[in-house]
Design an enzyme around this catalytic site. Sequence first.
Site, mmCIF file in Angstrom:
data_model
loop_
_atom_site.group_PDB
_atom_site.id
_atom_site.type_symbol
_atom_site.label_atom_id
_atom_site.label_comp_id
_atom_site.label_asym_id
_atom_site.label_seq_id
_atom_site.Cartn_x
_atom_site.Cartn_y
_atom_site.Cartn_z
ATOM 1 N N ASN A 207 0.898 -1.160 0.000
ATOM 2 C CA ASN A 207 0.000 0.000 0.000
ATOM 3 C C ASN A 207 0.937 1.212 0.000
ATOM 4 O OD1 ASN A 207 -2.383 -1.592 0.221
ATOM 5 N ND2 ASN A 207 -1.875 -1.912 2.367
ATOM 6 N N LYS A 284 0.756 -3.369 -6.133
ATOM 7 C CA LYS A 284 -0.591 -3.784 -5.730
ATOM 8 C C LYS A 284 -1.547 -2.810 -6.399
ATOM 9 C CE LYS A 284 -3.564 -4.054 -1.589
ATOM 10 N NZ LYS A 284 -3.580 -4.043 -0.105
ATOM 11 N N GLU A 288 -8.193 -3.560 -2.746
ATOM 12 C CA GLU A 288 -8.396 -2.899 -1.447
ATOM 13 C C GLU A 288 -8.214 -1.390 -1.535
ATOM 14 O OE1 GLU A 288 -5.811 -5.121 1.232
ATOM 15 O OE2 GLU A 288 -7.416 -6.579 1.522
ATOM 16 N N ARG A 321 1.026 -7.999 -8.338
ATOM 17 C CA ARG A 321 0.295 -8.900 -7.428
ATOM 18 C C ARG A 321 -1.067 -9.306 -7.981
ATOM 19 N NH1 ARG A 321 -0.756 -6.996 -2.113
ATOM 20 N NH2 ARG A 321 -0.028 -8.820 -0.974
ATOM 21 N N ARG A 339 -15.082 -14.706 -3.148
ATOM 22 C CA ARG A 339 -13.801 -14.001 -3.217
ATOM 23 C C ARG A 339 -12.686 -14.935 -3.676
ATOM 24 N NH1 ARG A 339 -10.963 -11.192 2.019
ATOM 25 N NH2 ARG A 339 -8.873 -11.079 1.128
ATOM 26 N N ASP A 368 -6.585 -15.241 1.877
ATOM 27 C CA ASP A 368 -5.713 -14.222 2.444
ATOM 28 C C ASP A 368 -4.906 -14.710 3.646
ATOM 29 O OD1 ASP A 368 -4.526 -11.850 2.910
ATOM 30 O OD2 ASP A 368 -6.344 -10.691 3.223
ATOM 31 N N GLU A 396 -0.131 -12.165 10.776
ATOM 32 C CA GLU A 396 -1.331 -11.336 10.852
ATOM 33 C C GLU A 396 -2.552 -12.124 11.313
ATOM 34 O OE1 GLU A 396 -2.302 -9.512 7.114
ATOM 35 O OE2 GLU A 396 -4.255 -8.818 7.821
ATOM 36 N N HIS A 522 -11.044 -16.758 8.188
ATOM 37 C CA HIS A 522 -11.440 -15.348 8.222
ATOM 38 C C HIS A 522 -12.531 -15.046 9.245
ATOM 39 C CE1 HIS A 522 -10.568 -11.519 6.584
ATOM 40 N NE2 HIS A 522 -10.013 -12.016 5.495
ATOM 41 N N TRP A 544 -15.893 -9.301 3.352
ATOM 42 C CA TRP A 544 -14.963 -9.054 4.457
ATOM 43 C C TRP A 544 -15.534 -9.615 5.769
ATOM 44 C CZ3 TRP A 544 -13.371 -3.260 3.222
ATOM 45 C CH2 TRP A 544 -12.293 -3.282 2.315
HETATM 46 C C1 BDP Z 1 -4.328 -8.307 3.929
HETATM 47 C C2 BDP Z 1 -3.865 -7.344 4.975
HETATM 48 C C3 BDP Z 1 -3.634 -5.966 4.435
HETATM 49 C C4 BDP Z 1 -2.730 -6.044 3.214
HETATM 50 C C5 BDP Z 1 -3.320 -7.000 2.199
HETATM 51 C C6 BDP Z 1 -2.418 -7.213 1.006
HETATM 52 O O1 BDP Z 1 -4.843 -7.295 6.005
HETATM 53 O O2 BDP Z 1 -3.049 -5.201 5.457
HETATM 54 O O3 BDP Z 1 -2.566 -4.780 2.653
HETATM 55 O O4 BDP Z 1 -3.496 -8.263 2.802
HETATM 56 O O5 BDP Z 1 -1.799 -8.256 0.946
HETATM 57 O O6 BDP Z 1 -4.246 -9.591 4.474
HETATM 58 O O7 BDP Z 1 -2.339 -6.360 0.148
#
Ligand code: BDP
Length: 701
Positions: A207, A284, A288, A321, A339, A368, A396, A522, A544
Site C-alpha cells: 500500500n 498492488k 483494497e 500482485r 472471493r 488471504d 497477521e 477469516h 470481508w
Molecule cells: C491483507 C492485509 C492488508 C494487506 C493485504 C495485502 O490485512 O493489510 O494490505 O493483505 O496483501 O491480508 O495487500
Amino acid sequence: EDGYQLWLRYQPLPAAQRAHVPDSILVLGADSPTKGAARAELQRALLGMLGKAPGIVDKARLDTIVLARGADLPAGLDTASAVRDELKKLGDEGYLVRRAKLNGAAVTLVAANTDAGLLYGSFAWLRELQLPSGKGADRIALASSPTLPLRVLNHWDNLDRSVERGYAGESIWNWWELPNIIDPRYTDYARANASLGINGTVLNNVNSKAEVLGAPFIAKAAAIADVLRPYGIRVYLSVRWSTPLEMKQTKTADPLDPEVAAWWKNKADEIYRTIPDFGGFLVKANSEGQPGPQDYRRNHADGANMLARAVAPHKGIVMWRAFVYASPEESKAGKAHDRAVEGYDQFIPLDCKFDDNVLVQVKNGAIDFQPREPAHPMFGAMPKTPLIMEFQITKEYLGFATHLAYLGPMFQETLEFDTRIGGRKLTVADTIQGKQGRVGGIAGVANIGSSRSWSGSIFDQSNWYMYGRMAWDQGLDSRVIAREWAAQTFSPDARLLDPVVNMMMRSREAVVDYMTPLGLNHVMGSSHHHGPAPWVDNLERADWNPIYYHRAGRDGIGFDRTAKGSNAVAQYSPEVARRFADPKTTPPELLLWFHRLPWDYRMASGRTLWEELVTRYDHGVAEAAAMQAEWQRMKPFVDAQRFADTAQRLAQQHVEAQWWRDASIAYFQDVSGLPLPAGVRKPAQSLEHYKSIRFPYAPGI
Ligand code: BDP
C-alpha cells in the site's frame, strides 16, 4: 540475551568438536566487498567458536579455510579439476565446500562461481559446524545452489516508520535519518538474510505512497542498497499506480497514455542512475482501494507491461500482485459471489499477455494468509507467466508475535501440494521452479522490525529463518529447518532440541485448531485480525465479513465451493477438483472450505460435524497448554531472558486460545441451537461478553 544476534550467535564449541576447525582464513583472487563480508563473518564466527581471532593468511597452512572462485583456484590444489567440474553445475549463486589439499596442507575449500556464492558457502559451512550432527570440521562436504533465482522479502513498511501488520516495533528503515545516517542494524539485517540466501528486499509497503518515488526517498533507498549490495541483496520498491498523477506531473495514470509511459521511463532512468542494480517494482493495483489500470478500463497486463518497459532497459523486473477482489461495484451489486475465485478469474485469461520481465505474485492461498488454505489454484494454471509465491511470514492471522506458531509445516504443505496438472505429479514448488512453464520466484512478507529481537519474539525469528531456507530450496523439510534454527538459536543439546523441535512442529496445527478448525477461515476480529469475531456481519464489503466465510445457520456450516455453490473447485485440475468436490474425499482440514454441511454430518472419526468442531477447539487449547508446560522444562537449557520472554508469551497464548475456543463455541452453539456435546466444558463467559470485547488500540480480554 535479548535475541538480537538471531541464529548467528557463534557460541564456543565444545573441546571435542574443535579438531580441524580452522584458525586461519585465506581469500584468493582480487578482493571485493562481498569477499570482505564473507571474511568478516568467518572471523567473527571463529572468534566466537574458538575464543581466538583467526589469522588472515596469504599461504595455506593446516586446516586453513580457503575461499576461491572457480577462476582463482590455485595450481597447488589437488582437486582443482574436479572442483571446476562440480562448479559447472552450481550456477551463479551455488557453492561447494570440500576438504582438499593445497600445496600439501589439508584445508577446507569454499568454492563458487561468484563472490555471492562464496558468501553463501561460508555461511553454509558455519551453519553445518554448529549442528548437532557433529560431523567434525574435516568431514563437512557441501554442494548447493538455489532452486529459484528470485528470493525476496516484502517489507510492509510505511514512510512514517509504522509497519502494516508488523508486530516487532517500528520499521528498521529509519527514513528520517537516512541517507546520511546509517544504522549498523542494516548490516546485521544483510548478514542474516545472506546467511539464508535471500537476495532481494522490497523496502516499503505494497500500500505504497507517491512520495517513495520522490528524489529524497530514492536517495534513502540508494543508501540502503549500498549497505545491502555486498551481501548479494538487491533493493526493490513498491510503487503506487497513480504516482505521476498525484505528483501532478501527468494528467492521467492511464497506462496506454504515452505521457504516462514516458514519465515512468524517466523515473526508472533516474532510479538506476542512483541504484545501478535496482531490482524493480512491486505493485498492488486495483485491490483494497489501491488505484490501478482498471480505473482506466485497462487490464492488469496493460498496467504491468507499461512499467516493465520502463525498467527493461536496465534489466529490472515488475512483480505484479494477483491479490484482487471483485470490483466495489460488483460487490455492491451482490455479484461478488466468491472471493476465492477472483485472482484466477482475472489473471488466467492474461496468460501470455505479459512482457518477459513481468512476474505475477500470488498468495499461497486464494483468500488471504489464513492459518490454513488450500494451495492457490493459479499455481500451474499460467504456464506462460512466471509466478512468484507470496507467503506471509508476519503472523497477521495467526496470533501476531504473541502466539508461537512455526510456519514451516504450513509453507511446506503449500509447496508440496500436488496440482495434478497434466494428470501427473506436479507440485506447487515444481510450478514456480519452471518444471512446467517459466521459472518464477518466492516472496515473504517480513516480520522484521526495530525491536531488539527483530521479530517481536524469539520463536518468530524461526519463521524468518525458515522462509529464507525454503526460499533457497523448496525441497527442504520443515522439521530439519526447525532443528537447524533451534540448534543455532539455543543449543545443539538434544535435551533441548528434541522437545523444542516437536513443539514447533505441532504449533501451527494448534493455532488452526483453536482458531479455524476444519477449513474455517477469516473469523478474526475486524481490521486488526487478533482474536475471535465469527459474529461480525456489518463490514463495508460482504466478502470481508466472517459470516460470509463460515455461513453458519441452524441447518449447517461451511462455504459450498462445489458445482452446486460457487464452483471454485473447478479452478483446480480435474483430478483435484473431483477430490475436493466430494466431502468424503476432501481432507477434514479443508472440509468447510469446500462444503456446507449439516451439523449432524458424520465424520470419518465417527463424530458428528458439531462434535468434531468442538473436539478440535479443545485439542487446540490442550496443545497450547502442552507447549506452555513443555517450555517450562526447557529452563535449564535456555538463558534467563529468552526463557522468560517466551514463557510469558506462551502463557498469554494459552489464555487467548481459551478465548478463541470459548467465544467460537458460544457463537456456533447460538446459531446452531445445539447443546454442548456430553462432557464438554461450557464457555467461561456468555456470548454477549465475547461480542462486547472491543479493542481499537490493544487487546484487553
Ligand atoms: C491483507 C492485509 C492488508 C494487506 C493485504 C495485502 O490485512 O493489510 O494490505 O493483505 O496483501 O491480508 O495487500
